[in-house]
Scaffold this motif. Structure first.
Motif, PDB file in Angstrom:
ATOM      1  N   SER A 102       0.875  -1.166   0.000  1.00 18.77           N
ATOM      2  CA  SER A 102       0.000   0.000   0.000  1.00 18.77           C
ATOM      3  C   SER A 102       0.908   1.210   0.000  1.00 18.77           C
ATOM      4  O   SER A 102       1.709   1.391   0.910  1.00 18.77           O
ATOM      5  CB  SER A 102      -0.898  -0.006   1.228  1.00 18.77           C
ATOM      6  N   ILE A 103       0.802   1.998  -1.056  1.00 17.79           N
ATOM      7  CA  ILE A 103       1.730   3.103  -1.250  1.00 17.79           C
ATOM      8  C   ILE A 103       0.984   4.429  -1.091  1.00 17.79           C
ATOM      9  O   ILE A 103      -0.050   4.647  -1.727  1.00 17.79           O
ATOM     10  CB  ILE A 103       2.396   3.002  -2.640  1.00 17.79           C
ATOM     11  N   ILE A 104       1.515   5.279  -0.220  1.00 12.43           N
ATOM     12  CA  ILE A 104       0.907   6.588   0.019  1.00 12.43           C
ATOM     13  C   ILE A 104       1.670   7.618  -0.808  1.00 12.43           C
ATOM     14  O   ILE A 104       2.895   7.687  -0.727  1.00 12.43           O
ATOM     15  CB  ILE A 104       0.990   6.945   1.514  1.00 12.43           C
ATOM     16  N   ILE A 105       0.957   8.404  -1.593  1.00 15.90           N
ATOM     17  CA  ILE A 105       1.585   9.488  -2.351  1.00 15.90           C
ATOM     18  C   ILE A 105       1.070  10.803  -1.768  1.00 15.90           C
ATOM     19  O   ILE A 105      -0.123  11.089  -1.827  1.00 15.90           O
ATOM     20  CB  ILE A 105       1.284   9.364  -3.857  1.00 15.90           C
ATOM     21  N   SER A 106       1.988  11.577  -1.168  1.00 13.92           N
ATOM     22  CA  SER A 106       1.550  12.763  -0.429  1.00 13.92           C
ATOM     23  C   SER A 106       2.011  14.072  -1.055  1.00 13.92           C
ATOM     24  O   SER A 106       1.626  15.131  -0.597  1.00 13.92           O
ATOM     25  CB  SER A 106       2.070  12.685   1.010  1.00 13.92           C
ATOM     26  N   LYS A 107       2.835  13.991  -2.097  1.00 14.84           N
ATOM     27  CA  LYS A 107       3.362  15.229  -2.681  1.00 14.84           C
ATOM     28  C   LYS A 107       2.860  15.426  -4.110  1.00 14.84           C
ATOM     29  O   LYS A 107       2.615  14.459  -4.820  1.00 14.84           O
ATOM     30  CB  LYS A 107       4.889  15.209  -2.647  1.00 14.84           C
ATOM     31  N   GLY A 108       2.726  16.678  -4.500  1.00 11.15           N
ATOM     32  CA  GLY A 108       2.111  16.978  -5.794  1.00 11.15           C
ATOM     33  C   GLY A 108       3.074  17.378  -6.886  1.00 11.15           C
ATOM     34  O   GLY A 108       2.660  17.829  -7.953  1.00 11.15           O
ATOM     35  N   SER A 109       4.373  17.225  -6.655  1.00 13.30           N
ATOM     36  CA  SER A 109       5.346  17.540  -7.705  1.00 13.30           C
ATOM     37  C   SER A 109       5.580  16.293  -8.553  1.00 13.30           C
ATOM     38  O   SER A 109       5.291  15.175  -8.118  1.00 13.30           O
ATOM     39  CB  SER A 109       6.663  17.988  -7.080  1.00 13.30           C
ATOM     40  N   LEU A 110       6.137  16.512  -9.730  1.00 12.39           N
ATOM     41  CA  LEU A 110       6.421  15.378 -10.621  1.00 12.39           C
ATOM     42  C   LEU A 110       7.295  14.336  -9.923  1.00 12.39           C
ATOM     43  O   LEU A 110       7.016  13.145  -9.943  1.00 12.39           O
ATOM     44  CB  LEU A 110       7.138  15.904 -11.880  1.00 12.39           C
ATOM     45  N   GLU A 111       8.358  14.837  -9.269  1.00 16.43           N
ATOM     46  CA  GLU A 111       9.294  13.914  -8.614  1.00 16.43           C
ATOM     47  C   GLU A 111       8.706  13.350  -7.321  1.00 16.43           C
ATOM     48  O   GLU A 111       9.220  12.365  -6.794  1.00 16.43           O
ATOM     49  CB  GLU A 111      10.647  14.600  -8.367  1.00 16.43           C
ATOM     50  N   GLY A 112       7.639  13.971  -6.853  1.00 16.42           N
ATOM     51  CA  GLY A 112       6.969  13.448  -5.663  1.00 16.42           C
ATOM     52  C   GLY A 112       5.963  12.354  -6.011  1.00 16.42           C
ATOM     53  O   GLY A 112       5.644  11.506  -5.180  1.00 16.42           O
ATOM     54  N   ILE A 113       5.477  12.381  -7.233  1.00 17.93           N
ATOM     55  CA  ILE A 113       4.417  11.456  -7.636  1.00 17.93           C
ATOM     56  C   ILE A 113       4.958  10.191  -8.321  1.00 17.93           C
ATOM     57  O   ILE A 113       4.531   9.084  -8.010  1.00 17.93           O
ATOM     58  CB  ILE A 113       3.414  12.172  -8.578  1.00 17.93           C
ATOM     59  N   TYR A 114       5.921  10.394  -9.228  1.00 19.69           N
ATOM     60  CA  TYR A 114       6.368   9.250 -10.040  1.00 19.69           C
ATOM     61  C   TYR A 114       6.906   8.040  -9.265  1.00 19.69           C
ATOM     62  O   TYR A 114       6.572   6.902  -9.604  1.00 19.69           O
ATOM     63  CB  TYR A 114       7.389   9.694 -11.092  1.00 19.69           C
ATOM     64  N   PRO A 115       7.746   8.257  -8.239  1.00 13.70           N
ATOM     65  CA  PRO A 115       8.288   7.056  -7.573  1.00 13.70           C
ATOM     66  C   PRO A 115       7.195   6.109  -7.070  1.00 13.70           C
ATOM     67  O   PRO A 115       7.292   4.890  -7.255  1.00 13.70           O
ATOM     68  CB  PRO A 115       9.110   7.632  -6.417  1.00 13.70           C
ATOM     69  N   GLY A 116       6.156   6.666  -6.487  1.00 17.33           N
ATOM     70  CA  GLY A 116       5.056   5.834  -5.989  1.00 17.33           C
ATOM     71  C   GLY A 116       4.346   5.101  -7.113  1.00 17.33           C
ATOM     72  O   GLY A 116       3.969   3.930  -6.974  1.00 17.33           O
ATOM     73  N   LEU A 117       4.172   5.801  -8.244  1.00 19.34           N
ATOM     74  CA  LEU A 117       3.495   5.168  -9.383  1.00 19.34           C
ATOM     75  C   LEU A 117       4.352   4.033  -9.950  1.00 19.34           C
ATOM     76  O   LEU A 117       3.839   2.957 -10.278  1.00 19.34           O
ATOM     77  CB  LEU A 117       3.208   6.200 -10.485  1.00 19.34           C
TER      78      LEU A 117
END
Lengths: 157, 104
Positions: free
Chosen positions: A11-26
């Motif tokens: 279960s992966i939480i994505i809490s940041k709205g920048s490109l580099e904040g979103i991609y790793p989780g995806l």
């Protein structure tokens, strides 16, 4: 393909709205599905931009407050810097066949990954279910999220 | 290492991927599929296998799931339904190709 002791669920939480904040989780969620691991994505705070219709097509790299970029803060703050850095990074990713965010969300959903939004953030940002992309599987409380994650690994990004 | 699959002696990696594509044939594919829990290779499976082989031939790279979708016209949902729990890893193995090394 996972072994007896292998990870069965993330279960992966994505809490940041920048490109580099979103991609790793995806990438991690998609990679989990590629290995037959169950994957839940939980978007909270500005991470929800990745799944809101109005914002998901326009996610940018943070050029300010990001020392790893190697750009002095004052230069990073110039108009167009973030857009420039974003387009450079997107080009690099396209070369590696990493999809743009909306397509990536669709791909993960098609792969059987689940997409959830955080209720507290949804209420705080005054969003409605209609504001989210069609892949949204539900809006969850933190408690629901823990129930859903039981027996698996939780990763915060 | 050597392994006998469907009566044919073939060279495989430790994880069971064929190392020489010339040793591959459809009977081997069927046997490998069975090992991976896919009892019968249907038309849909063959469509994926043939695309992987054709694309590898042309690019010398294992295509990504995105490429299987965009270029091979195989919806991602279908790919996961046909080869559950690790679609690309299973499909490349059955197709006699190497293990995919991409993160996406």
């Amino acid at each position: 393909m996972s072994t007896e002791e292998g990870i069965k669920k993330v279960s992966i939480i994505i809490s940041k709205g920048s490109l580099e904040g979103i991609y790793p989780g995806l990438i991690m969620a998609n990679g989990a599905r590629m290995k037959g691991i169950e994957a839940n994505l939980f978007f909270t705070f500005f991470g929800m931009d990745a799944i809101t219709k109005k914002k998901m097509h326009n996610i940018k790299v943070a050029t300010v407050g990001n020392p790893a970029m190697g750009i002095p803060t004052l230069i990073g703050a110039l108009p167009g810097m973030s857009a420039f850095a974003t387009s450079m990074m997107k080009k690099q990713m396209e070369e590696l066949d990493i999809p743009p965010i909306p397509e990536f969300i669709e791909m993960i959903s098609d792969a059987g990954g689940k997409i959830y939004a955080c209720l507290a953030s949804v209420e705080m940002f005054k969003l409605k279910k209609e504001d989210f992309c069609e892949q949204l599987d539900g809006i969850l409380t933190v408690g629901d999220f823990y129930d859903l994650s039981a027996g698996g690994e939780i990763i915060f990004t | 290492m050597e392994k006998v699959i469907a009566g044919y002696k073939v060279d495989v990696t430790e994880e069971g991927y064929l190392t020489d594509r010339k040793q591959w044939n459809k009977e081997i594919a069927q046997a490998l599929a069975k090992e991976l829990g896919i009892n019968e290779l249907t038309e849909g499976h063959w469509q994926v296998i043939e695309f992987l082989q054709k694309d590898f031939e042309a690019t010398e790279k294992i295509p990504t799931i995105r490429r299987v979708n965009k270029v091979g016209n195989i919806p991602t949902k279908d790919l996961y339904a046909l080869f559950p729990d690790g679609p690309l890893m299973k499909a490349t193995k059955i197709a006699g190709l190497s293990k995919p090394v991409s993160c996406v």
